[in-house]
Design an enzyme around this catalytic site. Structure first.
Site, PDB file in Angstrom:
ATOM      1  N   HIS A  35      10.605   4.855  -2.070  1.00 25.57           N
ATOM      2  CA  HIS A  35       9.841   4.275  -0.956  1.00 25.57           C
ATOM      3  C   HIS A  35       9.752   2.748  -1.109  1.00 25.57           C
ATOM      4  CE1 HIS A  35       7.452   5.067  -4.432  1.00 25.57           C
ATOM      5  NE2 HIS A  35       6.284   4.733  -3.908  1.00 25.57           N
ATOM      6  N   ASP A  44       0.875  -1.176   0.000  1.00 25.00           N
ATOM      7  CA  ASP A  44       0.000   0.000   0.000  1.00 25.00           C
ATOM      8  C   ASP A  44       0.905   1.217   0.000  1.00 25.00           C
ATOM      9  OD1 ASP A  44      -2.903   0.614  -0.046  1.00 25.00           O
ATOM     10  OD2 ASP A  44      -2.246   2.012   1.500  1.00 25.00           O
ATOM     11  N   SER A  45       0.655   2.105  -0.928  1.00 25.99           N
ATOM     12  CA  SER A  45       1.597   3.207  -1.125  1.00 25.99           C
ATOM     13  C   SER A  45       0.854   4.435  -1.623  1.00 25.99           C
ATOM     14  CB  SER A  45       2.682   2.779  -2.122  1.00 25.99           C
ATOM     15  OG  SER A  45       2.111   2.154  -3.253  1.00 25.99           O
ATOM     16  N   GLY A  57       2.140   6.508 -12.487  1.00 24.85           N
ATOM     17  CA  GLY A  57       1.417   7.302 -11.486  1.00 24.85           C
ATOM     18  C   GLY A  57       1.945   8.719 -11.353  1.00 24.85           C
ATOM     19  N   TYR A  58       2.316   9.074 -10.128  1.00 23.47           N
ATOM     20  CA  TYR A  58       2.747  10.429  -9.820  1.00 23.47           C
ATOM     21  C   TYR A  58       4.252  10.637 -10.044  1.00 23.47           C
ATOM     22  CZ  TYR A  58      -1.843  10.454  -7.572  1.00 23.47           C
ATOM     23  OH  TYR A  58      -3.197  10.355  -7.327  1.00 23.47           O
TER      24      TYR A  58
HETATM   25  P1  IMP Z   1      -2.716   1.603  -3.664  1.00 20.36           P
HETATM   26  O1  IMP Z   1      -1.482   1.259  -2.873  1.00 20.36           O
HETATM   27  O2  IMP Z   1      -3.158   0.480  -4.538  1.00 20.36           O
HETATM   28  O3  IMP Z   1      -3.811   2.159  -2.815  1.00 20.36           O
HETATM   29  O4  IMP Z   1      -2.348   2.749  -4.706  1.00 20.36           O
HETATM   30  C1  IMP Z   1      -1.138   3.354  -4.770  1.00 20.36           C
HETATM   31  C2  IMP Z   1      -1.222   4.562  -5.697  1.00 20.36           C
HETATM   32  O5  IMP Z   1      -0.243   5.502  -5.251  1.00 20.36           O
HETATM   33  C3  IMP Z   1      -0.845   4.209  -7.123  1.00 20.36           C
HETATM   34  O6  IMP Z   1      -1.964   3.858  -7.883  1.00 20.36           O
HETATM   35  C4  IMP Z   1      -0.202   5.504  -7.589  1.00 20.36           C
HETATM   36  O7  IMP Z   1      -1.186   6.435  -7.930  1.00 20.36           O
HETATM   37  C5  IMP Z   1       0.492   6.009  -6.331  1.00 20.36           C
HETATM   38  N1  IMP Z   1       1.865   5.484  -6.230  1.00 20.36           N
HETATM   39  C6  IMP Z   1       2.343   4.551  -5.353  1.00 20.36           C
HETATM   40  N2  IMP Z   1       3.637   4.296  -5.582  1.00 20.36           N
HETATM   41  C7  IMP Z   1       3.983   5.059  -6.620  1.00 20.36           C
HETATM   42  C8  IMP Z   1       5.204   5.191  -7.347  1.00 20.36           C
HETATM   43  O8  IMP Z   1       6.220   4.538  -7.100  1.00 20.36           O
HETATM   44  N3  IMP Z   1       5.177   6.083  -8.352  1.00 20.36           N
HETATM   45  C9  IMP Z   1       4.082   6.812  -8.684  1.00 20.36           C
HETATM   46  N4  IMP Z   1       2.908   6.706  -8.073  1.00 20.36           N
HETATM   47  C10 IMP Z   1       2.858   5.818  -7.036  1.00 20.36           C
END
Ligand code: IMP
Length: 194
Positions: free
Chosen positions: A180, A72-73, A153-154
């Site tokens: 991260h 989760d990130s 993503g970002y």
């Molecule tokens: P979740 O962990 O599935 O809730 O979603 C994590 C969201 O955070 C991803 O869909 C991206 O939008 C963003 N994210 C997490 N890690 C990264 C990364 O390494 N690069 C860019 N965006 C990230």
């Protein structure tokens, strides 16, 4: 070691496979249910994903695994009081990432600090012992514009401290040493080797 990855995010899957080459990942199957993530903190969500996927796999999984890994990130922006944070995947879901990134940048007042961090919590749920988590962050600032097409993503709006390029411009091996997810994966390796 063979682990089920509790995610449908192909970018995360690719990064984790590169970061943890000793692990064979089984991907969450297309017909399996959506994995819930309704916690308040990254750690809650990572544990929720790993334990849900493990319980489902114990009932329905077609092949033996040694456990489940969940990630989760998200991006935490100081000028947005830590947002989008745990909601990073759900921020402006109707938009593609270039548009979403522009929208996020437009929400930052011009005189506000541009500091931000990516956070990643990895949860490992082994078949027969309690789950545990490791986590890490990378500090940086938001770029003024979306730059670069590497990563996902970002990445194109995040400049890690000590660099001038965004994660969208830096090659993936540099992102892995700083990110991260890279730091959390190295912490996981240490836990697994101990
Ligand atoms: P979740 O962990 O599935 O809730 O979603 C994590 C969201 O955070 C991803 O869909 C991206 O939008 C963003 N994210 C997490 N890690 C990264 C990364 O390494 N690069 C860019 N965006 C990230």
């Amino acid at each position: 070691m063979k682990l089920l990855l509790a995610s449908r995010n192909t970018h995360k899957a690719q990064e984790l496979a590169e970061l943890l080459p000793g692990i064979t990942f089984v991907l969450w199957p297309p017909g399996a249910p959506e994995i819930p993530e309704d916690g308040t903190f990254f750690q809650d969500n990572a544990l929720q994903k790993a334990t849900f996927a493990l319980a489902w796999w114990k009932q329905h999984g077609p092949e033996p695994i040694e456990g489940v890994l969940a990630d989760d990130s998200g991006l935490c922006v100081d000028a947005l009081w830590g947002g989008p944070g745990v909601l990073s995947a759900r921020f402006a879901p109707e938009l593609d990432y270039p548009t979403k990134n522009r929208k996020l940048l437009a929400m930052i007042p011009l005189d506000a600090p541009r500091t931000a961090r990516f956070v990643c919590v990895l949860a490992l749920a082994p078949m027969a012992s309690p789950p545990f988590t490791v986590g890490a962050a990378v500090e940086g600032i938001l770029a003024l514009n979306h730059r670069g097409s590497n990563g996902f993503g970002y990445d194109p709006i995040f400049i890690p401290h000590g660099y001038e390029q965004t994660f969208g411009e830096l090659p993936s091996d540099i992102k892995h040493t700083l990110s991260h997810r890279g730091r959390a994966a190295r912490a996981l390796k240490v836990r697994l080797e101990a």
